[in-house]
Write a protein that holds these residues in place. Structure first.
Motif, PDB file in Angstrom:
ATOM      1  N   SER A  62       3.556  13.842  19.584  1.00  0.00           N
ATOM      2  CA  SER A  62       2.971  13.224  18.383  1.00  0.00           C
ATOM      3  C   SER A  62       3.240  11.732  18.430  1.00  0.00           C
ATOM      4  N   ASP A  63       2.794  11.024  17.406  1.00  0.00           N
ATOM      5  CA  ASP A  63       3.095   9.596  17.331  1.00  0.00           C
ATOM      6  C   ASP A  63       4.499   9.353  16.773  1.00  0.00           C
ATOM      7  N   LYS A  64       5.181  10.400  16.276  1.00  0.00           N
ATOM      8  CA  LYS A  64       6.540  10.276  15.735  1.00  0.00           C
ATOM      9  C   LYS A  64       7.613  10.732  16.729  1.00  0.00           C
ATOM     10  N   ILE A  65       7.325  11.812  17.467  1.00  0.00           N
ATOM     11  CA  ILE A  65       8.304  12.410  18.368  1.00  0.00           C
ATOM     12  C   ILE A  65       7.584  12.879  19.631  1.00  0.00           C
ATOM     13  N   ASN A  66       8.131  12.500  20.765  1.00  0.00           N
ATOM     14  CA  ASN A  66       7.632  12.982  22.052  1.00  0.00           C
ATOM     15  C   ASN A  66       8.828  13.363  22.903  1.00  0.00           C
ATOM     16  N   GLY A  67       8.693  14.454  23.630  1.00  0.00           N
ATOM     17  CA  GLY A  67       9.792  14.867  24.482  1.00  0.00           C
ATOM     18  C   GLY A  67       9.503  16.187  25.151  1.00  0.00           C
ATOM     19  N   LYS A  68      10.576  16.783  25.662  1.00  0.00           N
ATOM     20  CA  LYS A  68      10.431  18.068  26.343  1.00  0.00           C
ATOM     21  C   LYS A  68      11.455  19.051  25.788  1.00  0.00           C
ATOM     22  N   ASP A  97      13.015   9.020  24.479  1.00  0.00           N
ATOM     23  CA  ASP A  97      14.010   7.944  24.411  1.00  0.00           C
ATOM     24  C   ASP A  97      15.447   8.471  24.516  1.00  0.00           C
ATOM     25  N   GLY A  98      15.607   9.741  24.940  1.00  0.00           N
ATOM     26  CA  GLY A  98      16.924  10.271  25.266  1.00  0.00           C
ATOM     27  C   GLY A  98      17.685  10.973  24.157  1.00  0.00           C
ATOM     28  N   ALA A  99      17.135  11.065  22.967  1.00  0.00           N
ATOM     29  CA  ALA A  99      17.823  11.742  21.865  1.00  0.00           C
ATOM     30  C   ALA A  99      17.714  13.257  22.030  1.00  0.00           C
TER      31      ALA A  99
END
Length: 175
Positions: A62-68, A97-99
């Motif tokens: 999404s535009d708020k959260i991206n990850g795996k 971003d590593g969170a």
């Protein structure tokens, strides 16, 4: 008599005031795409039939959260009857971003017995999302300041089966 008239007037005024709750609003939070390995069938247990689906891979977009989705994640679901599957999912999201964000959710897949059997056999993609109920209630935990707002966000997910072994949830924050 004055007391009776006073009480009548008081209760009349009290009960004529309409109390309204706030309107329920939602906002798109992210899409959660998950690929699962074949289930580990624990089999009949006290409360139903336990099926464990290890997550092979997954993504949050999404535009708020991206990850795996990290590979320590999975679903410990329970077939409660021929029409109902109760979800019990725990997963870790690692953002771009590593969170790290812990997500846990419960919810239900519900359909006729015939359609539920197709879903359990990994053939939910042969059904239209209109033919089943697939809802979840995710909660989040994180220590990352950028995503701390998730720690007190109520969310609802609407799921579907796009292909064999794959799930997609559209997750909404309830405002």
């Amino acid at each position: 008599m004055k007391k009776v008239l006073f009480l009548a007037a008081f209760f009349s005024a009290y009960f004529s005031v309409q109390v309204h709750a706030q309107e329920l609003k939602s906002e798109f939070l992210f899409d959660l795409e998950i690929t699962v390995d074949p289930p580990q069938a624990i089999g009949p247990v006290l409360t139903g039939t336990r099926l464990i689906f290890p997550f092979k891979e997954g993504a949050v977009k999404s535009d708020k959260i991206n990850g795996k989705i990290l590979n320590c994640s999975g679903e410990w679901g329970l077939v409660t009857d021929p029409t109902t599957f109760k979800m019990d999912v725990r997963a870790t999201i690692k953002t771009d971003d590593g969170a790290l964000i812990y997500i846990a959710y419960t919810g239900y897949n519900y359909a006729t017995a015939e359609k539920s059997a197709l879903m359990r056999a990994g053939k939910g993609n042969e059904l239209s999302p209109d033919e089943y109920y697939f809802r979840s209630v995710p909660v989040f935990e994180t220590s990352a300041p950028k995503y701390a707002w998730l720690n007190h966000t109520i969310a609802v997910g609407v799921g579907r089966f796009p292909s064999p072994g794959k799930l997609i949830y559209r997750i909404y924050a309830i405002k």
